[in-house]
Design an enzyme around this catalytic site. Structure first.
Site, PDB file in Angstrom:
ATOM      1  N   ASP A  23       3.094   2.919  -0.731  1.00  0.00           N
ATOM      2  CA  ASP A  23       2.060   2.631  -1.457  1.00  0.00           C
ATOM      3  C   ASP A  23       2.782   3.325  -2.864  1.00  0.00           C
ATOM      4  O   ASP A  23       2.088   2.775  -3.919  1.00  0.00           O
ATOM      5  CB  ASP A  23       0.902   3.313  -0.994  1.00  0.00           C
ATOM      6  CG  ASP A  23       0.326   2.621   0.302  1.00  0.00           C
ATOM      7  OD1 ASP A  23       0.352   1.329   0.374  1.00  0.00           O
ATOM      8  OD2 ASP A  23      -0.168   3.016   1.428  1.00  0.00           O
ATOM      9  N   ASP A  79      -6.745  14.422   0.168  1.00  0.00           N
ATOM     10  CA  ASP A  79      -5.816  14.484  -1.007  1.00  0.00           C
ATOM     11  C   ASP A  79      -6.052  14.283  -2.233  1.00  0.00           C
ATOM     12  O   ASP A  79      -5.810  15.027  -3.371  1.00  0.00           O
ATOM     13  CB  ASP A  79      -4.765  13.533  -0.420  1.00  0.00           C
ATOM     14  CG  ASP A  79      -3.636  14.373   0.528  1.00  0.00           C
ATOM     15  OD1 ASP A  79      -4.047  15.466   0.598  1.00  0.00           O
ATOM     16  OD2 ASP A  79      -3.018  13.408   1.156  1.00  0.00           O
ATOM     17  N   ARG A  91      -2.843  -2.381  -3.122  1.00  0.00           N
ATOM     18  CA  ARG A  91      -2.419  -1.651  -4.322  1.00  0.00           C
ATOM     19  C   ARG A  91      -2.566  -2.262  -5.690  1.00  0.00           C
ATOM     20  O   ARG A  91      -2.731  -1.550  -6.584  1.00  0.00           O
ATOM     21  CB  ARG A  91      -0.993  -1.076  -3.950  1.00  0.00           C
ATOM     22  CG  ARG A  91      -1.156   0.110  -2.801  1.00  0.00           C
ATOM     23  CD  ARG A  91      -2.327   0.627  -2.407  1.00  0.00           C
ATOM     24  NE  ARG A  91      -2.440   1.921  -1.563  1.00  0.00           N
ATOM     25  CZ  ARG A  91      -3.246   1.820  -0.441  1.00  0.00           C
ATOM     26  NH1 ARG A  91      -4.022   0.766  -0.071  1.00  0.00           N
ATOM     27  NH2 ARG A  91      -3.205   2.785   0.167  1.00  0.00           N
ATOM     28  N   SER A 125      -3.850   8.787   9.717  1.00  0.00           N
ATOM     29  CA  SER A 125      -3.976   8.282   8.426  1.00  0.00           C
ATOM     30  C   SER A 125      -4.432   6.790   8.611  1.00  0.00           C
ATOM     31  O   SER A 125      -3.447   6.048   9.030  1.00  0.00           O
ATOM     32  CB  SER A 125      -2.531   8.483   7.715  1.00  0.00           C
ATOM     33  OG  SER A 125      -2.630   7.642   6.518  1.00  0.00           O
TER      34      SER A 125
END
Ligand code: ARG
Length: 407
Positions: A128, A14, A99, A179
């Site tokens: 996220d 991605d 994050r 994922s």
């Protein structure tokens, strides 16, 4: 519209496609920033340089890798340990902790390069995106945040095709099932068979928590002011200590979590985690607090801990309430010093076997029932009478009394 964009680049499909897509669709310069928070560079075993090169091949004008492993440990995992942080009582905030670290470095790099936007590769369904964007706004309210993946509406197949068309090398194979997000604090695993909450979670995506030995292991964790500083007497940096704990607890199969959680965006989601070091260190820390915190402080802290975890989960790492709770927590940790002995036994068992502290509030003379007893027994009668005085008054005047007389 932005001219220079700093992208949080993981090296995966991605974010690789995002580099080229933003150049094509926005006409911007993309600076790829990869933040090492303790994840392995690539599932195919590549190193950080390979990840950096991939960003450049995808079209980034610059690509940097930032080593934030120590920062992740010393500023973020450290706070999670002090807060005994587990979202919804279970999940030790693996992705939620990384994050804000990544966002902080995105902002730093944006300033360094004079960029007017930062970008991330999150979809619209997860937490996220919330964490990246709220953290960025907290640190740099003037920066724009771009979320190409949320916008482009490509399926995984579309992205693979897009990558092929633009000669963007992708590390993973087409048929990626799960994922996975990982860092020093553990691994978060989603998708595939896990999406059916009734289905038994498959063993295959776990890498940290496979039993590799039947031999039990006993570990003494030493804390100073709430922070783990040594294993079995050997002083270590927190990052290395977490790493060592991951291996020792993980090799006995300890540290898996299987749960249905409430995402900030309103979705219930079934996820599995493996966090051997995090869960072991939090359990040890909480146990040492039982020995060293005064009762009222301990009880108040227990009320604030879930709030802290919820704030961090919800992307509020940089927020006034989180800071205020941190100040409270810090003031409780001064005497959380001592050792906790843990025992790990395959498959996946952990026991806390003992704890000690030079500043323990446990007093043998007060606790013991044998001859060494120093407790003033005569004090109890009056104390208990006064403790119950209001209740006995209520019972007398308003009929709390059990009255067995026939009417
Ligand atoms: N549900 C967890 C959280 O919100 C894990 C998220 C993992 N992220 C990912 N991109 N796979 O913190």
């Amino acid at each position: 519209m932005a001219r220079k964009v700093v992208l949080a680049y993981s090296g995966g499909l991605d974010t690789s496609v995002a580099v080229r897509w933003m150049i094509e669709n926005y006409g911007v310069d993309v600076i790829a920033v990869t933040v090492d928070v303790g994840q392995s560079p690539d599932s195919t075993g590549e190193d950080w340089e390979a990840v950096r090169q991939r960003a450049l091949v995808a079209g980034a004008s610059e690509a940097v890798v930032i080593d934030a492993r120590a920062e992740m440990a010393n500023e973020y995992c450290m706070r999670a340990i002090k807060a005994n942080a587990r979202y919804e009582g279970k999940y030790p905030l693996v992705s939620s902790l990384s994050r804000p670290v990544i966002a902080k470095h995105l902002v730093k790099e944006a300033r360094r390069h004079g960029a007017d936007a930062v970008a991330h590769g999150c979809t619209g369904k997860g937490n996220d995106q919330v964490r990246f964007e709220v953290a960025t706004r907290a640190l740099a309210p003037d920066l724009e945040v771009l979320a190409p993946v949320r916008l482009w509406g490509m399926t995984r197949e579309d992205s693979v095709e897009y990558a092929a068309k633009h000669n963007i090398p992708i590390g993973q194979s087409k048929e990626k099932i799960y994922s996975i997000d990982e860092n020093l604090w553990g691994r978060a695993i989603e998708c595939g068979a896990i999406e059916d909450p009734w289905a038994t979670a498959p063993d295959e995506p776990y890498t940290l928590t496979n039993c590799t030995t039947a031999e039990p292991d006993t570990v003494v964790v030493s804390f100073e002011a709430g922070v783990p500083v040594a294993l079995d007497g050997e002083a270590m940096d927190l990052a290395d200590l977490i790493d060592a704990m991951n291996r020792r607890a993980g090799s006995r199969g300890f540290g898996r979590i299987d749960m249905v959680e409430n995402r900030r965006v309103g979705i219930k989601s079934r996820e599995v985690y493996e966090c051997p070091g995090a869960l072991a260190l939090i359990a040890a820390h909480a146990d040492l607090e039982d020995l060293t915190l005064e009762r009222d402080v301990a009880h108040e802290k227990l009320r604030l801990e879930p709030r802290w975890s919820e704030l961090v989960y919800d992307g509020m790492w940089f927020s006034p309430l989180k800071n205020a709770i941190d100040a409270f927590i810090d003031s409780t940790q001064q005497h959380v010093t001592g050792d906790v002995r843990l025992r790990f036994e395959a498959p996946g068992l952990m026991r806390i076997e003992g704890r000690r502290s030079p500043v323990a509030l446990y007093d043998y003379g007060l606790a013991t029932y044998d001859a060494a007893d120093t407790f003033r027994h005569e004090d109890s009668a009056g104390f208990v009478r006064l403790w119950g005085l209001g209740i006995s008054t209520w019972a007398t005047k308003q009929g709390g009394v059990i009255d067995e007389r026939p009417r």
